[in-house]
Design an enzyme around this catalytic site. Structure first.
Site, short mmCIF file in Angstrom:
data_model
loop_
_atom_site.label_atom_id
_atom_site.label_comp_id
_atom_site.label_asym_id
_atom_site.label_seq_id
_atom_site.Cartn_x
_atom_site.Cartn_y
_atom_site.Cartn_z
N TYR A 206 0.90 -1.31 -0.12
CA TYR A 206 -0.01 -0.05 0.02
C TYR A 206 1.03 1.34 0.06
O TYR A 206 1.75 1.37 0.68
CB TYR A 206 -0.96 0.06 1.22
CG TYR A 206 -1.87 1.16 1.17
CD1 TYR A 206 -3.17 1.07 0.80
CD2 TYR A 206 -1.55 2.42 2.11
CE1 TYR A 206 -3.99 1.93 0.70
CE2 TYR A 206 -2.39 3.30 1.83
CZ TYR A 206 -3.60 3.33 1.49
OH TYR A 206 -4.62 4.46 1.62
N CYS A 207 0.79 2.22 -0.80
CA CYS A 207 1.29 3.43 -1.01
C CYS A 207 2.97 3.11 -1.18
O CYS A 207 3.36 2.50 -2.15
CB CYS A 207 0.85 4.37 0.04
SG CYS A 207 1.58 5.87 0.22
N ILE A 208 3.77 4.04 -0.13
CA ILE A 208 4.82 3.62 -0.21
C ILE A 208 5.51 2.49 0.01
O ILE A 208 6.77 1.76 -0.31
CB ILE A 208 5.79 4.89 0.53
CG1 ILE A 208 7.27 4.75 0.15
CG2 ILE A 208 5.49 4.39 2.03
CD1 ILE A 208 7.49 5.44 -1.21
#
Length: 348
Positions: A206-208
């Site tokens: 998720y995300c970074i």
């Protein structure tokens, strides 16, 4: 104070500018819009009819309540104005948020690994490893029960593991992004195998955390290691940073160098600054709206699990944040084969 007519005139003037570099024009339009939004009449008590009406109706109590909200926010954040987006007393970790049953099965300097208890009679053979971002708490994927991806996955018969990352202080200043690969994701994969006896996992980033997962896959491929990841699912993840969205207006050599200097001095990047920065990217809905509600009208924000998580920020080590800004956002190295220079060398 910017009226709607003046704001429209300024936007037309900006649109007619044609002799600027596209990136510079984007930056000019973004910061001009920030100023226009900041000077909206509704952001001032004297020109906000709804706030004035409430002050009259409550015989001034709304103004007192608004000042108390302002003082509370300043006191809670060491004098910095971080506007509360939700009722931070409405949630209790492990009770009505981050409440899916599980336990910590491993801990090192970089992270804790949580394994969730099964909720079905049988479970899938292949375990699921979730790699969340390290710029906020892991429970973005385990919010309130009805909004929890982790609980949903466990209910589908998955054996779920999730990484809970270190919240660094100045002593962790030298932990770079490479360590999140070698001592983070790679170590987590080994622990999952020890816990389950299964070498390959299905992974969610998720995300970074997704960027980190993809970098880990590239690391395994680059070092000719047999992959431990059977499938990878990415949520809101960037691997090509050529167009990172509105946040790109902050990315240039001068800005990055200034942030690097501050990071090196402090030893970490303060997560509260990150939270405010993301709020300002959607400032009318995530900043000024709550500024008006909390301070001009004296109201308290409603409970919202996602915004509670957003305000529960974590720091980023100086070395890691410097790596992300320069090697990802500024130089966009991940799109090139072997672009993450130094990773193999640093992990020896």
């Amino acid at each position: 104070v910017c009226s709607s007519d003046l704001a429209a005139s300024l936007r037309r003037a900006l649109a007619e500018i044609s002799d600027l570099d596209p990136i510079e024009k984007q930056r000019l339009e973004y910061f001009s819009t920030q100023i226009i939004d900041m000077l909206s009449p509704t952001n001032f008590l004297a020109t906000n009819p709804a706030a004035l009406e409430k002050a009259v109706e409550t015989e001034g109590q709304s103004l007192i309540d608004g000042m108390e909200n302002l003082v509370t926010d300043l006191e809670n954040n060491n004098g910095e104005l971080l506007v509360r987006l939700t009722d931070d007393k409405a949630f209790e970790l492990g009770v009505n948020i981050a409440s899916t049953p599980g336990k910590v099965v491993f801990r090192n300097l970089m992270f804790e690994l949580i394994q969730y208890a099964p909720l079905t009679e049988t479970v899938s053979e292949t375990p699921l490893l979730v790699v969340p971002p390290f710029v906020n708490k892991y429970y973005i994927l385990d919010l309130s029960e009805k909004n929890s991806y982790v609980r949903w996955a466990v209910e589908q018969g998955q054996t779920v593991f999730i990484v809970s990352w270190l919240n660094p202080t100045a002593k962790d200043r030298n932990i770079g992004f490479d360590r999140y690969v070698t001592d983070g994701v790679m170590q987590a994969l080994e622990v999952v195998e020890k816990q389950t006896g299964i070498r390959e996992v299905n992974a969610v980033g998720y995300c970074i955390g997704g960027t980190l997962l993809m970098t880990s896959l590239a690391y395994m491929a680059g070092r000719r290691l047999k992959s431990r990841v059977k499938s990878a699912t990415l949520l809101t993840t960037l691997t090509d940073f050529s167009d990172p969205g509105d946040i790109g207006v902050f990315i240039d050599e001068h800005t990055v160098a200034a942030i690097e200097q501050q990071n090196n001095q402090n030893g970490y990047f303060d997560g509260r600054v990150m939270a405010v920065s993301f709020s300002k990217l959607r400032e009318n809905s995530l900043y000024w709206n709550y500024y008006i509600q909390n301070y001009l009208k004296g109201e308290s924000p409603m409970p919202f699990d996602l915004l509670y998580w957003n305000s529960d920020s974590t720091n980023i080590t100086a070395a890691c944040h410097n790596d992300m800004l320069r090697k990802f956002y500024l130089e966009n190295r991940l799109i090139n084969a072997g672009g993450w220079l130094g990773l193999a060398k640093n992990s020896q």
